[in-house]
Write a protein that holds these residues in place. Structure first.
Motif, PDB file in Angstrom:
ATOM      1  N   SER A 197       0.855  -1.187   0.000  1.00 17.88           N
ATOM      2  CA  SER A 197       0.000   0.000   0.000  1.00 17.88           C
ATOM      3  C   SER A 197       0.897   1.245   0.000  1.00 17.88           C
ATOM      4  N   ALA A 248       1.695   3.440   2.058  1.00 21.51           N
ATOM      5  CA  ALA A 248       2.557   3.625   3.226  1.00 21.51           C
ATOM      6  C   ALA A 248       3.525   2.452   3.412  1.00 21.51           C
ATOM      7  N   ASP A 276       2.743  -0.449   4.380  1.00 24.70           N
ATOM      8  CA  ASP A 276       2.087  -1.381   5.300  1.00 24.70           C
ATOM      9  C   ASP A 276       0.624  -1.004   5.335  1.00 24.70           C
ATOM     10  N   PRO A 277      -0.328  -1.851   5.090  1.00 24.88           N
ATOM     11  CA  PRO A 277      -0.235  -3.291   4.831  1.00 24.88           C
ATOM     12  C   PRO A 277       0.308  -3.629   3.433  1.00 24.88           C
ATOM     13  N   ARG A 322      -1.420  -6.700   7.664  1.00 20.19           N
ATOM     14  CA  ARG A 322      -0.559  -5.696   8.270  1.00 20.19           C
ATOM     15  C   ARG A 322       0.775  -6.336   8.629  1.00 20.19           C
ATOM     16  N   HIS A 339      -3.119   2.133   6.772  1.00 16.14           N
ATOM     17  CA  HIS A 339      -2.003   2.541   7.614  1.00 16.14           C
ATOM     18  C   HIS A 339      -2.431   3.624   8.593  1.00 16.14           C
ATOM     19  N   PHE A 382      -5.457   4.182   9.725  1.00 14.57           N
ATOM     20  CA  PHE A 382      -6.311   3.590  10.760  1.00 14.57           C
ATOM     21  C   PHE A 382      -5.475   2.807  11.762  1.00 14.57           C
ATOM     22  N   GLN A 383      -4.439   2.150  11.256  1.00 15.81           N
ATOM     23  CA  GLN A 383      -3.573   1.377  12.133  1.00 15.81           C
ATOM     24  C   GLN A 383      -2.878   2.303  13.130  1.00 15.81           C
ATOM     25  N   ALA A 405      -6.967   1.392  15.072  1.00 19.15           N
ATOM     26  CA  ALA A 405      -8.304   0.911  14.735  1.00 19.15           C
ATOM     27  C   ALA A 405      -8.198  -0.131  13.624  1.00 19.15           C
TER      28      ALA A 405
END
Lengths: 87, 689
Positions: free
Chosen positions: A45, A47, A49-50, A63, B393, B395-396, B400
């Motif tokens: 993704s 970022a 992660d995931p 993740r 990411h 949300f992580q 959440a």
């Protein structure tokens, strides 16, 4: 031996075992990440992660924290390629 | 047995099971003719849809179980599915599979067969599999599984007749099922046999129940006790303990699932040929839509584009509809006068109830009829899971669940739907966070208000296409603000009231599918647009009556309405609004759509809602009543962040079962809105804006 979250994008490997708590393990198992299953990292993704993995024919996003629970026997590039082209 | 005696008359009860994303609802709609009702089934309050169909010569009821990867009951969905198969009295099951990833799907099939041997396996998406070069040997698969296997393309309605035929044959006893059994290893199999003997006859299949009890499934033991009326816990506990101690730890943990997948692998090796996984073309699109820059860019562009199409497309039909309906209103009024009804009653019906109703219809219907199909289209193509993937990411970091993104997206359509949608989140903590924060993104009912104020006060001199584009852009900005506040509040809750770390999360990214445009239109207009509109209309008419009464009942010199606005005014001024605006939001509690007409009505104090008419004329009216840039901004912000509508609040109460959390769901957005408005007012006031 490596971990799923450390697999490079495009790389593949065989599941050796799962760590982590009961909740994570069960979820991963239900998706088919059992010992001996073959996995491949397809893309990440924005970022990083995931990331998306190929699991038993389906594309599943995991993740890094969860993927870190999967220990893996990494395949060499040629093995992965052979598998990929073995249509 | 009575069950056998009743067979000929009794309605068949058939459970529909399957992994998520295998086209289960398509199968459901095709079998039942799309007539689905929602209801609750025993055990949990997660609703399952059910519908009727003819199965051979008999009436049958099809119950759509929640999509699940497994029946081992780790999540609410899985427990519902399992309990229904086990205790819900299902006569048979249909398990829908995805032909493109059969190996994973067979896990659920094999588990279902343990629980309900009388089952038909429907291999759906055969066309997609063929396109990918995957060949499924159906007769062989049937032999391996021991139950009827039917190849299908549910979207085209292919294979469903055969499915019904085989199901009927199975239920009438013309065909016999010999469901495949998973071999769990000699030691465990021996233990299963011993527990099974001690358990005796129960409502649940004995072998399956024995295995679950060995596994230590306490809730199942309680349920079995309740259904059988025997002290099973007392009878079995020492045996179970002894057996468990004798088994290697591995056998009962990962071992069970490993055995099932081992069997799936063997079956697939014999019955399926072809490549596994996505092809290059799909991977290229996926990498583009989830790339570091391209992924974010694509997301923003699509969002803005959807708003642009909605805004530009809705203007004309909205105006036409409004003209038509208000013409109708004048005719109805004339009719009522002709019938010699008292003037007050005519005014109550026409100016009160009907006018508000028509207002809501003409303002809401066109944007909804455009927005919902567009949204459903993105859903149908398979884009929404990619959005969740891209945003996970964030949300992580807020601790959440990534699926909260999906419920947030549902909130754009309707917050009440979004709140109910939070059931897809497994962890109770994360589900509660998602429920409480859903209202931070504006629902469709709030879009007209946002768009109207944006176009009046912020688009300014631009006109035509440029104005629409600017409105769409500003609206996108507002949405992003809503998303940002969702993150902030989520993080806040996760660090304070709902402390905890994110739980594990797995999101399937299904293949892109060519959307069925006709069906998308039909489905989104029938299911969503008319549903939401119907609900809004149902509250709009009574709200109209109430408003009319408030404006026409007088205490002393002033109307009740004027008293109320006067009372609210000093407080509202603190937050950059006035009494009329705040009262409009309060009276808009049943439906956010009526906020703007309520504000206008307050200024005109005509006692009825006015027509929206020309935006320029409206702006003149508002500025004449003291609206400044800061008033407009505060009203925008408060529209974005204030208490949920009555339906959403009720859904919150239903989902959390707690008044305390519902109250928090009310207080959080209201607090954020008032805080922001206070700050904006504080900063802009000194400049006279």
């Amino acid at each position: 031996m490596t971990r799923l979250d450390r697999l490079p994008v495009g790389g593949g490997g065989m599941v050796l075992g799962l760590g982590g708590n009961e909740g994570i393990r069960r979820r991963l198992l239900d998706l088919g990440l059992t010992r001996g299953a073959y996995l491949r990292c397809l893309f990440a993704s924005p970022a990083g992660d995931p990331r998306a993995y190929l699991v038993r024919g389906a594309v599943v996003a995991l993740r890094a924290a969860d993927a870190a629970q999967v220990s893996l026997a990494e395949e060499t590039e040629t093995q992965t390629k052979r598998r990929g082209s073995g249509k | 047995m009575t069950e056998a005696g009743n067979k000929a008359q009794k309605e068949l009860l058939v459970a529909l099971a399957g992994n998520p994303n295998v086209g289960k609802s398509t199968v459901f709609n095709a079998l039942t003719g799309g007539k689905q009702h929602t209801g609750n089934w025993p055990g949990k309050t997660v609703g399952s849809a059910y519908g009727r169909f003819r199965c051979g010569g008999r009436e049958a009821m099809l119950v759509d179980l929640p999509g699940a990867y497994s029946l081992l009951a780790h999540s609410a969905e899985e427990e519902v599915a399992r309990d229904f198969l086990c205790f819900g009295g299902a006569d048979a099951a249909v398990v829908v599979c995805d032909a493109t990833c059969l190996e994973r799907n067979l896990n659920l099939v094999l588990q279902t067969l343990e629980l309900k041997g009388r089952a038909v396996v429907l291999i759906n998406l055969m066309d997609e599999a063929e396109k990918k070069g995957i060949r499924v040997d159906v007769p062989r698969l049937e032999k391996e599984l021991g139950v009827p296997v039917v190849a299908a393309r549910a979207r085209e309605g292919k294979g469903l007749d055969e499915c019904i035929q085989r199901l009927s044959a199975l239920c009438e006893g013309q065909e016999e099922a010999r469901p495949a059994q998973v071999f769990y290893g000699e030691k465990l199999e021996a233990a299963i046999e011993r527990v099974r003997a001690a358990l005796g006859e129960t409502r649940a299949p004995a072998r399956w129940a024995a295995l679950r009890l060995l596994e230590g499934d306490e809730p199942l033991l309680d349920k079995l006790e309740a259904y059988e009326g025997r002290p099973l816990r007392e009878e079995l506990s020492s045996l179970l303990e002894k057996e468990r101690a004798a088994l290697p730890e591995e056998a009962l943990r990962d071992g069970l699932v490993e055995s099932i997948f081992a069997r799936s692998e063997v079956i697939c090796r014999r019955c399926v040929q072809g490549p596994a996984g996505p092809d290059e073309r799909r991977l290229r699109i996926d990498r583009l839509l989830t790339g570091r820059f391209t992924g974010t860019l694509a997301m923003l562009l699509l969002l803005a584009l959807v708003f642009y199409i909605t805004i530009s497309g809705a203007n004309l039909p909205s105006a036409l509809l409004s003209r038509g309906l208000f013409y109708l209103l004048s005719r109805v009024r004339a009719l009522l006068v002709f019938l010699r009804l008292p003037e007050g009653l005519v005014s109550l019906i026409a100016d009160g109830g009907l006018r508000v109703l028509f207002w809501v219809v003409s303002v809401m219907l066109p944007p909804m009829a455009i927005f919902f199909p567009l949204f459903t289209l993105l859903e149908d193509v398979g884009y929404l899971p990619r959005v969740a993937f891209n945003l996970d990411h964030a949300f992580q970091r807020c601790r959440a669940c990534g699926k909260q993104c999906l419920t947030m997206l549902m909130g754009f359509g309707c917050n009440a739907a979004g709140v109910v949608g939070c059931r897809i989140i497994d962890s109770p903590r994360e589900r509660l966070v998602a429920v409480l924060t859903n209202n931070f993104v504006p629902c469709n009912g709030r879009f007209p208000t946002l768009i109207a104020i944006l176009s009046m006060f912020f688009v300014g001199a631009a006109s035509g296409g440029a104005a629409t584009a600017l409105s769409a852009l500003l609206l996108t900005g507002l949405i992003l603000l809503g998303v940002f506040v969702t993150f902030a509040v989520t993080r806040l809750l996760s660090g304070t009231l709902l402390k905890g770390l994110p739980s594990s999360f797995a999101l399937e990214l299904p293949p892109f599918r060519r959307p069925q445009i006709g069906k998308v239109l039909l489905r989104s207009i029938l299911d969503r647009t008319l549903f939401v509109l119907g609900r809004a209309a149902a509250v709009a008419a009574p709200a109209g009556l109430l408003i009319w009464l408030l404006a026409n009942l007088h205490i002393g010199e002033m109307s009740l309405y004027a008293h109320l606005t006067g009372f609210l005014d000093p407080a509202a001024r603190l937050f950059g609004m006035d009494g009329v605006i705040l009262l409009a939001f309060a009276l808009g509690f049943p439906a956010n759509e009526i906020v703007v007409p309520l504000i206008l009505m307050g200024y005109l104090s005509s006692g009825t809602l006015v027509e929206m008419g020309e935006l320029a004329a409206l702006k003149a009216l508002l500025t004449a009543h003291g609206w400044t840039l800061s008033t407009a901004l505060c009203t925008l912000l408060f529209s974005l962040f204030h208490w949920p509508c009555s339906t959403t609040l009720w859904s919150m109460y239903r989902e959390t079962g707690s008044l305390k959390w519902t109250a928090l769901g009310f207080a959080l957005p209201t607090g954020v809105g008032l805080g922001l408005c206070f700050l904006v007012n504080l900063c802009l006031k000194p400049f006279g804006l």
